[in-house]
Design a protein around this motif. Structure first.
Motif, PDB file in Angstrom:
ATOM      1  N   LYS A  18     -20.579  15.982  26.593  1.00 29.65           N
ATOM      2  CA  LYS A  18     -21.066  17.223  25.988  1.00 29.65           C
ATOM      3  C   LYS A  18     -21.636  17.025  24.592  1.00 29.65           C
ATOM      4  O   LYS A  18     -22.416  17.835  24.129  1.00 29.65           O
ATOM      5  CB  LYS A  18     -19.941  18.250  25.933  1.00 29.65           C
ATOM      6  N   LYS A  19     -21.261  15.935  23.920  1.00 23.93           N
ATOM      7  CA  LYS A  19     -21.746  15.685  22.565  1.00 23.93           C
ATOM      8  C   LYS A  19     -22.912  14.700  22.534  1.00 23.93           C
ATOM      9  O   LYS A  19     -23.325  14.258  21.474  1.00 23.93           O
ATOM     10  CB  LYS A  19     -20.606  15.154  21.693  1.00 23.93           C
ATOM     11  N   CYS A  20     -23.434  14.374  23.699  1.00 22.74           N
ATOM     12  CA  CYS A  20     -24.561  13.451  23.791  1.00 22.74           C
ATOM     13  C   CYS A  20     -25.805  14.097  23.171  1.00 22.74           C
ATOM     14  O   CYS A  20     -26.065  15.284  23.380  1.00 22.74           O
ATOM     15  CB  CYS A  20     -24.812  13.129  25.260  1.00 22.74           C
ATOM     16  N   PRO A  21     -26.590  13.346  22.418  1.00 20.46           N
ATOM     17  CA  PRO A  21     -27.798  13.930  21.813  1.00 20.46           C
ATOM     18  C   PRO A  21     -28.805  14.426  22.839  1.00 20.46           C
ATOM     19  O   PRO A  21     -29.508  15.412  22.596  1.00 20.46           O
ATOM     20  CB  PRO A  21     -28.372  12.789  20.965  1.00 20.46           C
ATOM     21  N   VAL A  22     -28.850  13.805  24.009  1.00 13.47           N
ATOM     22  CA  VAL A  22     -29.769  14.230  25.058  1.00 13.47           C
ATOM     23  C   VAL A  22     -29.364  15.602  25.601  1.00 13.47           C
ATOM     24  O   VAL A  22     -30.211  16.471  25.818  1.00 13.47           O
ATOM     25  CB  VAL A  22     -29.812  13.181  26.193  1.00 13.47           C
ATOM     26  N   VAL A  23     -28.068  15.804  25.799  1.00 15.85           N
ATOM     27  CA  VAL A  23     -27.566  17.083  26.318  1.00 15.85           C
ATOM     28  C   VAL A  23     -27.857  18.208  25.325  1.00 15.85           C
ATOM     29  O   VAL A  23     -28.345  19.276  25.705  1.00 15.85           O
ATOM     30  CB  VAL A  23     -26.051  16.995  26.615  1.00 15.85           C
ATOM     31  N   LEU A  24     -27.590  17.958  24.057  1.00 12.67           N
ATOM     32  CA  LEU A  24     -27.831  18.994  23.059  1.00 12.67           C
ATOM     33  C   LEU A  24     -29.319  19.299  22.912  1.00 12.67           C
ATOM     34  O   LEU A  24     -29.708  20.455  22.706  1.00 12.67           O
ATOM     35  CB  LEU A  24     -27.219  18.580  21.723  1.00 12.67           C
ATOM     36  N   LYS A  25     -30.172  18.298  23.059  1.00 12.79           N
ATOM     37  CA  LYS A  25     -31.621  18.517  23.005  1.00 12.79           C
ATOM     38  C   LYS A  25     -32.063  19.349  24.196  1.00 12.79           C
ATOM     39  O   LYS A  25     -32.883  20.261  24.067  1.00 12.79           O
ATOM     40  CB  LYS A  25     -32.342  17.167  23.007  1.00 12.79           C
ATOM     41  N   ARG A  26     -31.522  19.073  25.378  1.00 12.45           N
ATOM     42  CA  ARG A  26     -31.869  19.852  26.574  1.00 12.45           C
ATOM     43  C   ARG A  26     -31.407  21.299  26.445  1.00 12.45           C
ATOM     44  O   ARG A  26     -32.101  22.219  26.875  1.00 12.45           O
ATOM     45  CB  ARG A  26     -31.249  19.223  27.810  1.00 12.45           C
ATOM     46  N   LEU A  27     -30.213  21.507  25.870  1.00 10.76           N
ATOM     47  CA  LEU A  27     -29.732  22.872  25.655  1.00 10.76           C
ATOM     48  C   LEU A  27     -30.615  23.614  24.653  1.00 10.76           C
ATOM     49  O   LEU A  27     -30.884  24.802  24.812  1.00 10.76           O
ATOM     50  CB  LEU A  27     -28.283  22.850  25.175  1.00 10.76           C
ATOM     51  N   ALA A  28     -31.083  22.910  23.635  1.00 12.53           N
ATOM     52  CA  ALA A  28     -31.977  23.531  22.651  1.00 12.53           C
ATOM     53  C   ALA A  28     -33.307  23.901  23.298  1.00 12.53           C
ATOM     54  O   ALA A  28     -33.863  24.981  23.027  1.00 12.53           O
ATOM     55  CB  ALA A  28     -32.199  22.593  21.477  1.00 12.53           C
ATOM     56  N   ASP A  29     -33.827  23.049  24.165  1.00 15.09           N
ATOM     57  CA  ASP A  29     -35.076  23.346  24.867  1.00 15.09           C
ATOM     58  C   ASP A  29     -34.919  24.519  25.826  1.00 15.09           C
ATOM     59  O   ASP A  29     -35.871  25.271  26.053  1.00 15.09           O
ATOM     60  CB  ASP A  29     -35.563  22.115  25.631  1.00 15.09           C
ATOM     61  N   GLY A  31     -33.032  27.031  25.260  1.00 13.90           N
ATOM     62  CA  GLY A  31     -32.775  28.241  24.491  1.00 13.90           C
ATOM     63  C   GLY A  31     -31.302  28.574  24.358  1.00 13.90           C
ATOM     64  O   GLY A  31     -30.952  29.667  23.926  1.00 13.90           O
ATOM     65  N   CYS A  32     -30.427  27.672  24.717  1.00 14.67           N
ATOM     66  CA  CYS A  32     -28.984  27.901  24.650  1.00 14.67           C
ATOM     67  C   CYS A  32     -28.352  27.318  23.393  1.00 14.67           C
ATOM     68  O   CYS A  32     -27.159  27.470  23.180  1.00 14.67           O
ATOM     69  CB  CYS A  32     -28.305  27.311  25.875  1.00 14.67           C
ATOM     70  N   VAL A  51     -25.985  26.026  33.439  1.00 17.09           N
ATOM     71  CA  VAL A  51     -26.914  25.477  32.457  1.00 17.09           C
ATOM     72  C   VAL A  51     -26.370  24.175  31.881  1.00 17.09           C
ATOM     73  O   VAL A  51     -27.100  23.192  31.728  1.00 17.09           O
ATOM     74  CB  VAL A  51     -27.193  26.502  31.333  1.00 17.09           C
ATOM     75  N   LEU A  52     -25.070  24.159  31.565  1.00 19.03           N
ATOM     76  CA  LEU A  52     -24.448  22.961  31.026  1.00 19.03           C
ATOM     77  C   LEU A  52     -24.457  21.823  32.048  1.00 19.03           C
ATOM     78  O   LEU A  52     -24.710  20.667  31.709  1.00 19.03           O
ATOM     79  CB  LEU A  52     -23.021  23.252  30.561  1.00 19.03           C
ATOM     80  N   LYS A  53     -24.212  22.155  33.302  1.00 15.04           N
ATOM     81  CA  LYS A  53     -24.208  21.138  34.355  1.00 15.04           C
ATOM     82  C   LYS A  53     -25.599  20.534  34.537  1.00 15.04           C
ATOM     83  O   LYS A  53     -25.739  19.328  34.706  1.00 15.04           O
ATOM     84  CB  LYS A  53     -23.733  21.764  35.659  1.00 15.04           C
ATOM     85  N   ALA A  54     -26.636  21.353  34.436  1.00 19.17           N
ATOM     86  CA  ALA A  54     -28.003  20.850  34.559  1.00 19.17           C
ATOM     87  C   ALA A  54     -28.377  19.964  33.378  1.00 19.17           C
ATOM     88  O   ALA A  54     -29.077  18.970  33.526  1.00 19.17           O
ATOM     89  CB  ALA A  54     -28.971  22.022  34.676  1.00 19.17           C
ATOM     90  N   ALA A  55     -27.901  20.325  32.188  1.00 15.94           N
ATOM     91  CA  ALA A  55     -28.202  19.542  30.990  1.00 15.94           C
ATOM     92  C   ALA A  55     -27.489  18.190  31.012  1.00 15.94           C
ATOM     93  O   ALA A  55     -27.993  17.207  30.479  1.00 15.94           O
ATOM     94  CB  ALA A  55     -27.820  20.323  29.738  1.00 15.94           C
ATOM     95  N   ARG A  56     -26.302  18.145  31.612  1.00 14.57           N
ATOM     96  CA  ARG A  56     -25.515  16.911  31.644  1.00 14.57           C
ATOM     97  C   ARG A  56     -25.921  15.984  32.790  1.00 14.57           C
ATOM     98  O   ARG A  56     -25.500  14.833  32.828  1.00 14.57           O
ATOM     99  CB  ARG A  56     -24.032  17.238  31.765  1.00 14.57           C
TER     100      ARG A  56
END
Length: 58
Positions: A18-29, A31-32, A51-56
């Motif tokens: 959950k703290k991966c930079p890729v996951v956080l970038k995907r969540l930002a894209d 809109g979450c 949404v979290l499952k798709a980002a991870r």
């Protein structure tokens, strides 16, 4: 998870942590999450599990 700090480097787990930079970038894209600076994000409190499952996903 109101505010999070991304790790410096992805650990390449499957699924990504959950703290991966890729996951956080995907969540930002999606809109979450809102990016404050290079590694700091503000994540919505009512983040949907789907949404979290798709980002991870790898």
């Amino acid at each position: 998870m109101p505010s999070m700090t991304a790790k410096k480097k992805c650990c390449k787990d499957k699924p990504r942590c959950k703290k991966c930079p890729v996951v956080l970038k995907r969540l930002a894209d999606a809109g979450c999450a809102e990016r404050l600076d290079l590694r700091h994000y503000i994540v919505d409190k009512k983040l949907k599990k789907k949404v979290l499952k798709a980002a991870r996903a790898r």
